[in-house]
Design a protein around this motif. Structure first.
Motif: not given
Length: 478
Positions: A156-163, A203-214
């Motif tokens: 979540q933090d990484q997604l916020t940073l990516a955005n 990078n946002v899409v990739t991080t979002k996918n990682a978040l959903e996987t988590a």
């Protein structure tokens, strides 16, 4: 009535949904405690360990029951037809006979080589080990839920940073598009920035996918349906982490004393030692005390009562004056009457008591084989105990090294972020003033973006390593 019930059901559903959402319309955040409690309640391995523990408890109750005497009562009512034996005269009769038998038998073991006492100790230790096995499963799922929970927060933090990174690039693209229309920059500068924006958006899409996987991993640990709307509450503050306190040997000493997996291994070994004593006890003679009481009833039970007596000639005679004079003898007359049920109950009452000594001489080597099997089990559980402690020591050493490495990584990346942030602030000013080229600007931006992302990963990695060491010491994990 149906319309009223449907309306009530609709209102209830609306009411429950309103409570499931906060004021912004989002699902209420799940706390770490709620996730752990749900996972423990739904986990298959936890359920299996609890069923095994309940089975151990029943085995313990069975072992304790062997100390109690055996007591059995028997009540038999029946009817015989045709030729059978009269139990009162012991002669054959040919009639219908109603009968009843009552008995109470008991036996108690006075000595059996302390086999039962050691069996009770064995199953008692098994039951305690089962408790530790169940607790170990709870601890295991707890630490895994915490790791998964932190993984979600990290992503979540990484997604916020990516955005945020994409927003910075997007504003630059918007600014450069205006300047490009005015002919103030070279078109290549705008295209370089658009390419960077695409990279940031990817990078946002990739991080979002990682978040959903988590989130999926966390939902599977909790055994609930996955939903991308899962929201988690923050559990750790944003303070700068400090180096974990404690030495490897101290952590191991606490773990070997308190951790459920170690206690379970020790209890299983102690149970196996008691199992050997229980098996060897069967080689000794056994002494039993037996006793019982009983009575019976038969419809043929009768008694002969004297009614009268008179003299009557017999086949015998005496010679009187050379004449045969017959001999008279008294001839009694009897009347037969049935013996009552209560009288038969009292008259036929019987009891017995005896002491039995059973000496095992030859039993197909079964007892000796049980002793050998118990000795093998003891050796196996002793090996498992030592292996568990050795593996625990190795795991703690590895976890401690990982914690130190994670802390060094975090402090290094933290300094790197500070340096790159200063460099990026300078580069952004120079780029906006046209002193830096787009390539130079993007290089600096890429460095600071990567460093910030690495800092989030390093921070959560250090928290994870610290929580693992807390788990080994049975410290609160949340």
């Amino acid at each position: 009535m149906k319309k009223v019930m449907l309306a009530a059901a609709g209102l209830w559903l609306l009411f429950s949904q309103s409570f499931a959402q906060d004021s912004t319309g989002q699902n209420a955040p799940l706390t770490l405690k709620e996730c752990i409690e749900t996972a423990v309640a739904n986990n298959i391995d936890v359920k299996r360990s609890e069923y095994a523990m309940q089975s151990d408890k029943v085995n313990l109750q069975l072992a304790k029951g062997q100390l109690l005497p055996n007591l059995n009562a028997a009540i038999i009512h029946g009817n015989n037809q045709g030729r059978n034996i009269n139990p009162y005269t012991n002669t054959y009769i040919n009639q219908s006979v109603n009968y009843a038998n009552y008995g109470l038998d008991g036996s108690a073991t006075l000595f059996n080589g302390f086999s039962v006492q050691n069996s009770i100790k064995q199953y008692s230790l098994n039951f305690e080990a089962g408790k530790m096995d169940a607790q170990q499963q709870r601890d295991y799922i707890t630490i895994n839920v915490i790791l998964a929970y932190l993984s979600v927060l990290s992503n979540q933090d990484q997604l916020t940073l990516a955005n945020q990174q994409a927003d910075v690039t997007r504003k630059q693209v918007e600014r450069l598009e205006i300047m490009n229309k005015e002919g103030a920059i070279a078109p290549a500068t705008l295209y370089d920035m658009k390419g960077q924006l695409s990279t940031d958006e990817l990078n946002v899409v990739t991080t979002k996918n990682a978040l959903e996987t988590a989130k999926l991993t966390l939902a599977q640990l909790m055994n609930i349906s996955y939903s991308e709307d899962i929201v988690l509450a923050r559990v750790y503050d944003e303070a700068t982490p400090v180096l974990y306190e404690g030495a490897v040997n101290d952590i191991y000493a606490q773990a070997s004393k308190n951790l459920a997996i170690v206690k379970a291994a020790e209890l299983h070994h102690s149970s196996a030692v008691a199992g050997i004593k229980a098996a060897k006890g069967q080689l000794y003679p056994r002494i039993y005390l037996n006793g019982g009481v009983g009575t019976n009833y038969s419809s043929t039970g009768s008694i002969q009562q004297l009614v009268s007596s008179m003299d009557a000639p017999t086949d015998s005679y005496v010679m009187v004056d050379n004449k045969k004079v017959p001999v008279y003898a008294p001839q009694p007359t009897f009347a037969e009457s049935k013996i009552g049920y209560g009288n038969q109950w009292k008259n036929n009452f019987n009891s017995y008591i005896n002491l039995t000594v059973s000496i095992p001489l030859l039993n197909g080597l079964q007892i000796k084989s049980r002793v050998k099997q118990a000795e093998i089990t003891e050796k196996q559980t002793s090996f498992e105990e030592q292996t568990t402690k050795l593996q625990l020591k190795q795991a703690i050493e590895q976890a401690y090294v990982n914690m130190q490495a994670a802390f060094k990584t975090y402090t290094t990346v933290e300094q790197q972020v500070k340096a790159f942030e200063e460099s990026f602030r300078s580069a952004e000013i120079k780029f906006n003033e046209g002193v830096f080229t787009s390539v130079e600007y993007l290089i600096v931006k890429s460095n600071v973006d990567k460093a910030r992302t690495n800092l989030i990963s390093a921070r959560y990695d250090y928290i994870l390593r610290s929580k693992i060491l807390d788990y080994y010491q049975s410290k609160p994990l949340f």
